[in-house]
Structure formats: C-alpha cells, structure tokens
Design an enzyme around this catalytic site. Structure first.
Site: not given
Length: 276
Positions: A67, A71, A92, A244
């Site tokens: 993360t 990345k 990732n 999201g």
C-alpha cells in the site's frame, strides 16, 4: 493462533494506523481454518527497496500486500509484473514463484470491475469515463481495458499523468479507443470518480453531474463515507452506482486467488470483517 507453520502475508506501507486489510483477511482466515495471517509492517520509503527483498527471504513468508507509499516503487523491484501492473505503473500484491522470483500484480482495478459486473452491468463493449489518472484511476483503466471496454475517456488535471496513462494503454491494449482531455460524462455507459474529491468537506464534484444520463452506471473510489456528495448527486439523477468500499471488498477474492488461498465472495467478507 499463530504457530510455526503459519504463512505470513506482510502488509507493507507507512504509516500503518489506517490499515484495513488485517481486519478483513484475518477474520476470514480464522473462520475458514486457513493457517495464515496478515501482519502490518511499517516501512519508510528510504528503507523499502532493501526491506522488500529481505522480507521475501523469510522461510515462512507467503506474500505481501503493498500500500501507500510503495505501490509505484515496487515495480522496479519485481522480476515479473502483470500487464495490469504495467499499465497502472504500480503494484499492490507480490508473491514468490517456484523459482524464487518476485511476481507482482495490481488488483485495485480488478476489484472495481468485479463490482460493476456484480451489479449487473456489462463492461465488454462499454464506453467509460475515468476522472483521475493517478494510481487508482490507472489501475481501474487497466482492468477495464483487460475486460474489453470499447472506449476509455480519461481526464486528469496533470497532463503528463493523463497522457502517460494513455500511452501505456495504447501500448498494451491497441484495440481500445482512448480519448483524453475532457471530463464530460455525457455519452458514456460508465463514469468513475478516481480522484480524492469527496474526501474533504466542500470539495467540488469531479464532473458535471447534470450531464450524466440516468442510465449511466456511476462508480466511486472515495471511502470516507458510503454515500459521497458525488454519489448523492448521481443518485438524484436516477443512476445506479457503486460505493468506494465495493472496490476494496471485491478485490480481496482476487488477492486470495493470487496467493493460492481458498477464495470467497465480497458479501461473505463484509459479513465477517472487523472494521467496526
């Protein structure tokens, strides 16, 4: 219970306070008797290149979740990267192959596409607008191209970021029509906010919602609240939409497959996650 046989999944980033993955993966592993654990590991950028190599020398390492802010940096440390990672310019997830080589992939976009499909929308042949060509927008563009969209329109205020993504898409997906420079959502089957707009109170909307047709499917990447101002406006237009966190939960089954663990559904993961 962590034992000497437990497979370690390193969750690498900095800082670690906001990490959500352990609260989703570890309850799933526990509920299904999988002898594995996701461990947050805070690694500062200056230490990351050497640390990634070292962590994969552990005899009980199974893989790594990557993360922010690592990345992009991960790409130069891999022995092999997927096409999705190459188009996104970031990675990732990392695992070792049977020859000890570091293999990387990118699943942010895969999670988004799986969510759209789960919501009953066609991706193959669709016309899609993505506003935001940074890390998450690039990953979504890569996975949409892989899934067979007909046309991708991309807008980002940073011209170099926008045109860089365009050029990578044209290199790996020459059959997809690519347009850049406009955030006009009219005429698209799917529109995506891949910007941080909506994270802060008073942020402007990422596009002119009045030009979104009610039949258009709307996707959001901001996770601060489930129904962001952008989704509120799209819902008022009559649009179907994806929140999201759908992208987060939908990509985890893909991660599990990548790491050769038994997979599951996003719905099941939502039920057992310990996020609250």
């Amino acid at each position: 219970m962590i034992t000497g046989t437990t497979k370690l999944i390193a969750h690498l980033g900095y800082p670690t306070e906001s990490f959500k993955a352990p609260l989703i993966y570890n309850p799933y592993f526990d509920a299904n008797g999988i002898d594995a654990v996701v461990v947050p590991m805070g690694c500062k950028p200056q230490d990351y290149p050497s640390f990634l190599k070292l962590v994969f020398r552990l005899s009980n390492i199974h893989g790594a979740l990557i993360t922010m802010p690592h990345k992009i940096a991960t790409m130069s440390l891999l022995d092999e990267a997927s096409t999705s990672a190459k188009v996104a310019g970031s990675c990732n997830a990392v695992r070792l192959d049977h020859n000890g080589r570091l293999i990387g992939d990118m699943f942010d976009g895969e999670g988004f596409v799986r969510g759209v499909l789960r919501n009953g929308r066609e991706v193959a042949g669709a016309s899609v607008l993505i506003v935001g060509a940074g890390g998450v927008g690039s990953a979504i563009a890569a996975s949409l191209a892989k899934a067979g969209v007909r046309r991708l329109s991309i807008f980002d205020p940073d011209d170099a970021t926008m045109t860089g993504l365009r050029d990578r898409l044209r290199q790996y997906y020459p059959n997809v029509e690519i347009a850049v420079g406009s955030a006009d959502p009219s005429g698209h089957d799917i529109v995506v906010n891949a910007t941080p707009l909506g994270m802060k109170k008073g942020d402007p909307l990422p596009m002119d919602v009045s030009r979104i047709a009610p039949s258009t499917f709307v996707g959001e990447v901001v996770m601060k609240e489930e129904i962001t101002p952008f989704l509120q406006a799209a819902r008022a237009r009559g649009c179907a939409f994806q929140v999201g966190t759908d992208m987060l939960f939908e990509q985890i089954p893909a991660y599990l497959e990548f790491f050769d663990f038994p997979t599951t559904t996003a719905e099941n993961l939502r039920k057992i996650a310990k996020l609250t």
